[in-house]
Write a protein that holds these residues in place. Sequence first.
Motif, mmCIF file in Angstrom:
data_model
loop_
_atom_site.group_PDB
_atom_site.id
_atom_site.type_symbol
_atom_site.label_atom_id
_atom_site.label_comp_id
_atom_site.label_asym_id
_atom_site.label_seq_id
_atom_site.Cartn_x
_atom_site.Cartn_y
_atom_site.Cartn_z
ATOM 1 N N UNK A 183 10.733 -12.481 19.784
ATOM 2 C CA UNK A 183 10.039 -12.361 18.493
ATOM 3 C C UNK A 183 8.680 -11.714 18.635
ATOM 4 N N UNK A 184 7.996 -11.997 19.733
ATOM 5 C CA UNK A 184 6.667 -11.393 19.909
ATOM 6 C C UNK A 184 6.763 -9.899 20.174
ATOM 7 N N UNK A 186 6.865 -8.424 12.283
ATOM 8 C CA UNK A 186 7.611 -8.929 11.135
ATOM 9 C C UNK A 186 6.697 -8.936 9.919
ATOM 10 N N UNK A 211 6.641 -9.721 5.742
ATOM 11 C CA UNK A 211 7.427 -10.480 4.773
ATOM 12 C C UNK A 211 6.830 -10.286 3.389
ATOM 13 N N UNK A 224 3.324 -11.265 2.070
ATOM 14 C CA UNK A 224 2.541 -11.178 3.305
ATOM 15 C C UNK A 224 2.650 -12.407 4.219
ATOM 16 N N UNK A 225 2.694 -13.623 3.611
ATOM 17 C CA UNK A 225 2.798 -14.816 4.458
ATOM 18 C C UNK A 225 1.635 -14.955 5.420
ATOM 19 N N UNK A 226 0.452 -14.614 4.941
ATOM 20 C CA UNK A 226 -0.720 -14.725 5.814
ATOM 21 C C UNK A 226 -1.068 -16.190 6.053
ATOM 22 N N UNK A 227 -1.784 -16.426 7.159
ATOM 23 C CA UNK A 227 -2.284 -17.777 7.418
ATOM 24 C C UNK A 227 -3.545 -17.960 6.594
ATOM 25 N N UNK A 282 -6.962 -18.841 8.134
ATOM 26 C CA UNK A 282 -7.596 -18.014 9.151
ATOM 27 C C UNK A 282 -8.181 -16.766 8.512
ATOM 28 N N UNK A 308 -3.151 -12.710 15.753
ATOM 29 C CA UNK A 308 -2.270 -13.822 16.123
ATOM 30 C C UNK A 308 -1.381 -13.536 17.333
ATOM 31 N N UNK A 309 -0.598 -12.463 17.254
ATOM 32 C CA UNK A 309 0.363 -12.224 18.342
ATOM 33 C C UNK A 309 -0.337 -11.846 19.652
ATOM 34 N N UNK A 338 -1.246 -14.969 21.187
ATOM 35 C CA UNK A 338 -0.070 -15.662 21.737
ATOM 36 C C UNK A 338 0.341 -15.051 23.070
ATOM 37 N N UNK A 357 -7.753 -14.914 3.348
ATOM 38 C CA UNK A 357 -6.740 -14.229 2.539
ATOM 39 C C UNK A 357 -6.931 -14.368 1.029
ATOM 40 N N UNK A 362 -3.617 -7.860 0.992
ATOM 41 C CA UNK A 362 -2.948 -8.868 1.820
ATOM 42 C C UNK A 362 -1.740 -8.264 2.519
ATOM 43 N N UNK A 408 -0.961 -7.099 11.029
ATOM 44 C CA UNK A 408 -0.638 -8.233 11.891
ATOM 45 C C UNK A 408 0.650 -7.969 12.658
ATOM 46 N N UNK A 438 6.957 -18.561 3.127
ATOM 47 C CA UNK A 438 6.806 -17.256 3.796
ATOM 48 C C UNK A 438 5.781 -17.336 4.930
ATOM 49 N N UNK A 439 4.791 -18.238 4.777
ATOM 50 C CA UNK A 439 3.820 -18.415 5.856
ATOM 51 C C UNK A 439 4.517 -18.987 7.087
ATOM 52 N N UNK A 479 6.756 -16.408 8.610
ATOM 53 C CA UNK A 479 5.972 -15.430 9.365
ATOM 54 C C UNK A 479 5.564 -16.018 10.712
ATOM 55 N N UNK A 487 8.529 -16.018 12.938
ATOM 56 C CA UNK A 487 8.894 -14.655 13.329
ATOM 57 C C UNK A 487 7.913 -14.070 14.338
ATOM 58 N N UNK A 488 6.679 -14.579 14.332
ATOM 59 C CA UNK A 488 5.712 -14.041 15.295
ATOM 60 C C UNK A 488 5.837 -14.723 16.644
ATOM 61 N N UNK A 489 6.756 -15.671 16.731
ATOM 62 C CA UNK A 489 6.989 -16.290 18.024
ATOM 63 C C UNK A 489 6.146 -17.530 18.273
ATOM 64 N N UNK A 499 -3.306 -26.380 7.341
ATOM 65 C CA UNK A 499 -3.125 -26.107 5.917
ATOM 66 C C UNK A 499 -2.969 -27.411 5.145
#
Lengths: 378, 217
Positions: free
Chosen positions: A75-76, A80, A82, A85-88, A91, A99-100, A103, A133, A141, A148, B110-111, B114, B117-119, B133
């Motif tokens: 996955x890394x 990906x 979405x 956006x699915x942002x954190x 953060x 992020x990645x 990691x 965000x 976003x 990202x 979706x968070x 994500x 998906x980023x591992x 969160x």
Amino acid sequence: MIRIDSVTKRYPDGTVAVDRLSLEIPDRSITVLVGPSGCGKTTTLRMINRMVEPSEGSILLDGVDIQAQPVNTLRRSMGYVIQNAGLFQHRTIIDNIATVPRLLGWSKERSRARAAELMERVGLDSSLARRYPYQLSGGQQQRVGVARALAADPPVLLMDEPFSAVDPVVRKGLQDELLRIQEELGKTIVFVTHDIDEAIKLGTMVAVMRTGGKLAQFAPPAELLSAPADDFVEDFLGTDRGIRRLSFFPSGALKLESGPVVPVDADAKKLAARGSADVPYLLVTDLDGKPLGWGAPQDLTAGEIAVGQLLPYGRPFVHGKDSLRAALDGAVLSPTGWSVGVDGTGRVVGVVSQAVIAEAIRNAHAEGRTDDEAKAVR
Amino acid sequence: MSGFFDIPSDLQHSYLGLIGLHLREALIPVLVGLLVSLPIAQLCVRFRWLYPPVLGVTTVLYAVPSLAFFVFLIDYTGQSETTVMIPLAVYSLVVLVPAIVDGVRSVPPETLAAATAMGLGAVRRYFQVQLPIAVPAIIAGLRVATVSSISLVSIGMLIGNQGALGNLLNDANIYHRPELAVNAVLTMAALAILADAALVLVRRVLTPWMPRKGAAR
């Protein structure tokens, strides 16, 4: 290359989301999975990074089964993106993008430097780095989401309806931006959408899927438009696919006429000379060469051309850059039936009639011009 | 002279001493409750079927009168602070478990997708995404649990003056000094308000990422 080999996803309740799907996704290009909801396109995408495990079949990445490496390592190595956006949300923008890399064990400084670089690449102002965000617009976003995904420079980018939740103007901007970034980076992108226009605009190859997780057609967009495999694909493409296919034919081959073009300060002699050509209308330009409108030669008086009374000229096309579709559109929009070709700065190069455009279309069909050059036209 | 802050000697504490004792008896149970709730809540998120029965159990426990708890516990922990604190910790679960579960569930799908998906593995996902969160919801739960714990400590008076400020209520009765009761009630109210304000402050510090009310996007 990603090779999806006869993959089936069956859920415990018996629902088949994807049915014996086989696809070869070429490297360094955008492959779009498109279809109505419930066609299994997102499931297919999620099987590539093993967020969904197939019931049967296998997926090979550069010839190696994706099951061969630890799932998080896989996955890394795949970005990906979405919908929404699915942002954190907890953060900052820069830390979201980092992020990645974090990691993967990069230092904080290196990760942030890389993140800053990517913000620039996707067109985000560096002043946004320390924001959260919620302080960004939907379009911004989504750009962060793309940045990202690109952060660790993965060879593969998976995009799940990334631009569906933003308004059409922002969406067009993001699509253009993606094409630009792709030109620079050359990633292997798998892009899921339900929007066939988006698929045709972005895809090098388009896989149309139908309900039940079956592949209906896998072809370059121009081929999809010219030769849909069956009624389902034809229906899905919608009306005016012939017109839309013109997007793939460049306008460079059109021969423009500069005869019927006169500047607004033209003298009587010039008007008479230009008017004598076998054209019913003259295109009047301003002193800078930009179009003002059409007028019949007999209605134009030297030195007294009333700009307000001229006929509209529709929407000019950029000669050589826009497609035949844009040229035809201009001709259809103007009551004169002529289209105005301009250069990159908006100055008139020449004009062209519907008849000439129609001939160019016939020629293009005959030559089957849907090559890479045509692709760049869009 | 019997002043407002003259604490009878049988309590063996000054006014400030009682306050310290009260805070200790009230806050330690909430902290313990939080530490117990986190794993329980995570299990409830992981295994959805577990949540309704867990809610049922915490509610039933909340319905057990503290006196009954004391009678049961006194054999093991005696007339001690611990005997007071155990029921309080148990009571806090009824607020904290649902607060944490709701907080963790409030993470947009979706968070989470994500993150996966980023591992990020399950553990990283929990500590780096879900828990942060959930902080606003958890602190909302802590506020209720803390305030109620501060008021409930006084019942400890029943088992040999283990009720901190609550003991003043008993003394007010024995020594005919109603001002001690007023003192106890006002002090407990003040402590509750201050503890609540402190938690709001903690949330502000921990969640700079939350939209401020009235702030423009």
